[in-house]
Design an enzyme around this catalytic site. Structure first.
Site, PDB file in Angstrom:
ATOM      1  NE  ARG A  82     -57.232  17.393 -29.096  1.00 28.31           N
ATOM      2  CZ  ARG A  82     -56.280  16.496 -28.844  1.00 28.31           C
ATOM      3  NH1 ARG A  82     -55.069  16.886 -28.480  1.00 28.31           N
ATOM      4  NH2 ARG A  82     -56.527  15.201 -28.984  1.00 28.31           N
TER       5      ARG A  82
ATOM      6  CD  GLU B 277     -53.110  21.087 -33.885  1.00 29.16           C
ATOM      7  OE1 GLU B 277     -52.972  19.881 -34.152  1.00 29.16           O
ATOM      8  OE2 GLU B 277     -53.212  21.513 -32.744  1.00 29.16           O
TER       9      GLU B 277
ATOM     10  CG  HIS C  31     -50.891  17.978 -31.981  1.00 25.22           C
ATOM     11  ND1 HIS C  31     -52.213  18.311 -32.078  1.00 25.22           N
ATOM     12  CD2 HIS C  31     -50.823  17.072 -30.970  1.00 25.22           C
ATOM     13  CE1 HIS C  31     -52.931  17.630 -31.188  1.00 25.22           C
ATOM     14  NE2 HIS C  31     -52.097  16.868 -30.501  1.00 25.22           N
TER      15      HIS C  31
END
Lengths: 317, 317
Positions: B228, B257, B276
Site C-alpha cells: 500500500r 491511485e 496496482h
C-alpha cells in the site's frame, strides 16, 4: 618449469596476464595473429569475435592447446581445427547461472507485461490489466546442457512444467520431465508457452528453429534465444511476430551482431532485443580469466584439462 | 435454508451471483449502499475502492458478516467496524503467488537493466553492458505474512539471502533467515540490496518506510512496494531517487491511485510505476469470487468462516 609461449587473441580489451612467470605472452589482434601463433604452445582466444583464426591457423604448427573464452565455440571451430590434434577447452560454467537468471527475467517480463507498463509510464497512463500467472505454464528448452538445466531449475521453482529438446529422446532425466529428439521439434512445439533456445550452434542446430517449427507454436507462445542467432530463422520469426502468429520474442543474440540500425527486428511487435549480454555479470571477465588460468596451471603440470570440448559435436558431451 | 439478504458493493463491474438460491442479492453502488445494508445479513465488498461504507454503516444493524474482496482491508476497516460484532473475512491466498512472481520480475528487471535495454531498443542502439548477478544479493521483506513468505521462497530459490521485518524480532523462522523488529528497520536497512514492502497498511505500518529508513539504504538499493502506498514516504523516496542516494524503485501502489498525470513519480530516475496490478492474473475475479462463495456456504451452514481478519491488528494473525 620450462618457458611456455602463449598467444592471446585480443581486440579492444586484454586480460591482465602480468603475473605469469616463465610464460612468453604474445598479445595479438587479428592482423598479428599469424606471427603470434608461430611456435606458440598455447592459445587463448580472449576476443569473442575470434576474427583472424582461420587465416592464422597454418602457422599454429606447435600448438597443443587452445582455450576459447566463451561457452559457445562456434566462431572458432573450423573443420581444420576440428581435425587437428589441438585440445580445445572453453569457459563452460561461468555464465550458466546468470544466463538462467536473465531468461527468468525475460519470461517474467512477458508474463507481467513489463514492456507495456514501461511504455504506459512514459505516457503517464495508469491502466490496470490482468497479467499471466506462471504456475502451470509450459516451457521447452532447446539444449539440455549445463545452461539449459539451470534455466529449467529456475523455471521449475516457479511452477512451470519444463521439457527439453536434445539430440535424442531420453526418459528419466533428473531435471527435465521429457527430452524430445530434435527431429520431433515441429511436432511437439505446439504444446508450449515458452520456447527457449540454449543450445550450442553446430551443424545440427543451425536453422533448427525454422519456419515449420515457428508455425507450429501456439498463438500465445514466446520465443527466447540466449544461444546463437543462426539457430533461429529470423525471417520466419519476423513474419510470425508481425502477423501475431506468436505473442512475442526476446533475442539476446542475432544473425548479425551488433544488430544494425534499421534492421526489422528492432521494432517487431512484442520483441525484446538485448545486445548479447545475458550472462555477462559485473566481474565476468575476471571469472572467465580464472577458468583459463586454472587450465593453464594444469597444462603446465601435465594434468588433465577441464572443460575439454568434443570437437566432433562442438560442445562438452 | 432460510432466505438470506446479501448486500454487494460494486462500482464498474459486478460478480455473477445469479446461481445463488434463497439469497436476496442487493447490488449497490456507494450511493445506494445505505438502503442495501438495511436489514442485510451479509455484505460483500466487491469494489476495491470501498467507497461509501462509513456513511452507510449506521444502517448495517442486522449485519453479521462482511467479506472484503482483497488481501488488504485498510480501505474498509474503520474504528466503528473494528469495534462492531461483525465478522470480517478477506481474500487472503488468491493473489500471493502471482504477487511473488511479479516481485521476482521486478528484481530481475533491475538486476538485468531491462528498462535500459528497452529504451536503447527504441533508439536501435546495441550497447553491451555487464549486469548484476542475483546470487548472494540480500533482500529485506517488510511483512512476513503469506505474501512475504511466497516472495522470500522465490528469491531464495535464486540464491538471495532473505530477511524480514515484523512486529517483533523472531528467530528460527522456517523461511526467513532473521526477522527483525520493525523498530530496528532504519538500523538494519543499510545491509540490503532490495527492500520489499509486502505488509498490510495498519497504524503500525503507515509511514514505516520514512525518510530515516530511506536515508539508511545503501546507494545500490532498490525499493519495491506491492502493498500500500502510505507505508512509504513518497516525498523522501522521490528525493532519494533524484539525488541518486538509492538506485531505483518499483511502485505498484501509490498514495494516490490512479497516480495522476504530472505526478513527479512518473518520471523519477530508475523508477517503475505499475497500476496496482501485481497480483491480478487472468481469472483473478473468478478466483476471488470462489473465496467468497466458499465462505458464503460456510456462513449458511453455520460453519467457521475461513480467512477471518483480526480487526484489532488489521490482518489475519
Amino acid at each position: 618449469m620450462s618457458e611456455l609461449t602463449l598467444a592471446v587473441l585480443v581486440a579492444d580489451q586484454r586480460p591482465d596476464l602480468s603475473g605469469l612467470a616463465d610464460v612468453e605472452v604474445r598479445f595479438a589482434e587479428a592482423e598479428q595473429l599469424p606471427a603470434a601463433l608461430d611456435g606458440a604452445d598455447a592459445f587463448l582466444v580472449w576476443d569473442f569475435s575470434a576474427r583472424g583464426i582461420p587465416q592464422a591457423w597454418p602457422r599454429a604448427a606447435e600448438l597443443r592447446w587452445m582455450h576459447v573464452n566463451s561457452a559457445g565455440v562456434d566462431r572458432v571451430l573450423t573443420r581444420q581445427i576440428a581435425e587437428s590434434n589441438v585440445v580445445m577447452t572453453n569457459a563452460r560454467g561461468v555464465l550458466d547461472e546468470t544466463i538462467a537468471e536473465y531468461v527468468l527475467g525475460l519470461v517474467l517480463a512477458f508474463a507481467k507485461d513489463l514492456p507495456g507498463t514501461l511504455s504506459r509510464q512514459t505516457e503517464q497512463v495508469w491502466q490496470h490489466r490482468p497479467t499471466e500467472r506462471l504456475r502451470g505454464s509450459k516451457a521447452l528448452v532447446i539444449g539440455p546442457g549445463a545452461i539449459g538445466r539451470k534455466i529449467a531449475k529456475y523455471l521449475f521453482a516457479l511452477g512451470l512444467e519444463v521439457d527439453a529438446v536434445g539430440r535424442t529422446t531420453r526418459d528419466g532425466d533428473p531435471v527435465f520431465r521429457t527430452i524430445h529428439a530434435q527431429a520431433r521439434l515441429a511436432e511437439v512445439a505446439g504444446d508450449y508457452d515458452y520456447l527457449i533456445v540454449a543450445a550450442p550452434l553446430t551443424p545440427e542446430t543451425r536453422g533448427l528453429v525454422n519456419a515449420r517449427v515457428i508455425a507450429a507454436l501456439p498463438p500465445n507462445a514466446r520465443l527466447i534465444n540466449v544461444a546463437r542467432g543462426p539457430i533461429v530463422d529470423e525471417t520466419a520469426l519476423i513474419e510470425a511476430l508481425r502477423s501475431g502468429a506468436i505473442s512475442g520474442a526476446a533475442l539476446d543474440v542475432c544473425n548479425e551482431e551488433p544488430l544494425p540500425a534499421g534492421h526489422p527486428l528492432w521494432n517487431c511487435p512484442n520483441t525484446i532485443i538485448s545486445p548479447h549480454m545475458a550472462g555477462d555479470f559485473h566481474g565476468w571477465r575476471a571469472a572467465l580469466l580464472d577458468v583459463f588460468l586454472t587450465n593453464l596451471e594444469r597444462f603446465r603440470m601435465g594434468q588433465p584439462l577441464l572443460n575439454v570440448v568434443d570437437k566432433k559435436s562442438g560442445y562438452i558431451s
